[in-house]
Write a protein that holds these residues in place. Structure first.
Motif, PDB file in Angstrom:
ATOM      1  N   ARG A  78       0.841  -1.209   0.000  1.00 37.08           N
ATOM      2  CA  ARG A  78       0.000   0.000   0.000  1.00 37.08           C
ATOM      3  C   ARG A  78       0.873   1.256   0.000  1.00 37.08           C
ATOM      4  O   ARG A  78       0.582   2.220  -0.705  1.00 37.08           O
ATOM      5  N   PHE A  79       1.951   1.246   0.769  1.00 34.12           N
ATOM      6  CA  PHE A  79       2.867   2.378   0.800  1.00 34.12           C
ATOM      7  C   PHE A  79       3.507   2.578  -0.577  1.00 34.12           C
ATOM      8  O   PHE A  79       3.592   3.711  -1.068  1.00 34.12           O
ATOM      9  N   THR A  81       2.308   1.738  -3.432  1.00 40.39           N
ATOM     10  CA  THR A  81       1.274   2.278  -4.319  1.00 40.39           C
ATOM     11  C   THR A  81       1.094   3.768  -4.071  1.00 40.39           C
ATOM     12  O   THR A  81       0.976   4.554  -5.016  1.00 40.39           O
ATOM     13  N   ALA A  82       1.092   4.181  -2.808  1.00 42.39           N
ATOM     14  CA  ALA A  82       0.928   5.598  -2.479  1.00 42.39           C
ATOM     15  C   ALA A  82       2.070   6.428  -3.048  1.00 42.39           C
ATOM     16  O   ALA A  82       1.855   7.552  -3.513  1.00 42.39           O
ATOM     17  N   VAL A  83       3.261   5.882  -3.064  1.00 47.89           N
ATOM     18  CA  VAL A  83       4.419   6.614  -3.584  1.00 47.89           C
ATOM     19  C   VAL A  83       4.422   6.617  -5.113  1.00 47.89           C
ATOM     20  O   VAL A  83       4.648   7.648  -5.750  1.00 47.89           O
ATOM     21  N   ASN A  84       4.151   5.458  -5.713  1.00 48.85           N
ATOM     22  CA  ASN A  84       4.299   5.306  -7.164  1.00 48.85           C
ATOM     23  C   ASN A  84       3.054   5.644  -7.966  1.00 48.85           C
ATOM     24  O   ASN A  84       3.147   6.047  -9.128  1.00 48.85           O
ATOM     25  N   ASP A  85       1.873   5.453  -7.383  1.00 59.13           N
ATOM     26  CA  ASP A  85       0.625   5.694  -8.112  1.00 59.13           C
ATOM     27  C   ASP A  85      -0.459   6.134  -7.132  1.00 59.13           C
ATOM     28  O   ASP A  85      -1.410   5.393  -6.868  1.00 59.13           O
ATOM     29  N   PRO A  86      -0.322   7.335  -6.565  1.00 60.88           N
ATOM     30  CA  PRO A  86      -1.259   7.766  -5.523  1.00 60.88           C
ATOM     31  C   PRO A  86      -2.720   7.769  -5.956  1.00 60.88           C
ATOM     32  O   PRO A  86      -3.616   7.530  -5.147  1.00 60.88           O
ATOM     33  N   ALA A  87      -2.984   8.016  -7.235  1.00 64.10           N
ATOM     34  CA  ALA A  87      -4.371   8.034  -7.710  1.00 64.10           C
ATOM     35  C   ALA A  87      -5.029   6.667  -7.562  1.00 64.10           C
ATOM     36  O   ALA A  87      -6.247   6.563  -7.386  1.00 64.10           O
ATOM     37  N   LEU A  89      -5.018   4.746  -5.113  1.00 63.22           N
ATOM     38  CA  LEU A  89      -5.595   4.548  -3.778  1.00 63.22           C
ATOM     39  C   LEU A  89      -7.022   5.071  -3.680  1.00 63.22           C
ATOM     40  O   LEU A  89      -7.778   4.655  -2.813  1.00 63.22           O
ATOM     41  N   THR A  90      -7.376   6.008  -4.550  1.00 60.09           N
ATOM     42  CA  THR A  90      -8.724   6.572  -4.493  1.00 60.09           C
ATOM     43  C   THR A  90      -9.624   6.056  -5.602  1.00 60.09           C
ATOM     44  O   THR A  90     -10.808   6.373  -5.627  1.00 60.09           O
TER      45      THR A  90
END
Length: 112
Positions: A78-79, A81-87, A89-90
């Motif tokens: 998850r981290f 993903t947040a760094v590499n592709d933040p979109a 997560l939403t």
């Protein structure tokens, strides 16, 4: 803040008094949470609660370690993903199914 005992001391404590080791884990975790920024404390307490639930679901120490490793890998993913592709997560998609209460289905069946 209390200093973490050496690995050998922790291993001996785990073998001789697992409850004392658990009490040490909780005490040191609480110290860390208390020393954190106030705005972060609720998130840290939620994470601690989640970790406690994971630990309580384990059947033995090896199972607990495997569960914690699985959780750590999930959090790491998850981290990343947040760094590499933040979109990502939403981005959520769901199929919404409308359900009728049981009494409405019975009425429709009687009328039809």
């Amino acid at each position: 803040m209390k200093t973490l005992p050496s690995f050998d001391e922790l291993k001996a404590l785990a073998e001789s008094d697992p409850q004392a080791l658990e009490a040490l884990r909780i005490e040191m975790s609480e110290e860390i949470i208390e020393s954190a920024n106030e705005s972060l404390q609720p998130q840290l307490r939620a994470q601690m609660s989640h970790i406690n639930r994971v630990i309580s679901s384990g059947k033995n120490p090896n199972h607990v370690n495997a569960l914690l490793m699985k959780e750590l890998m999930r959090q790491f993913d998850r981290f990343a993903t947040a760094v590499n592709d933040p979109a990502a997560l939403t981005e959520r998609s769901a199929t919404v199914t409308t359900l009728q209460p049981k009494r409405d289905r019975e009425t429709v069946a009687v009328e039809g």
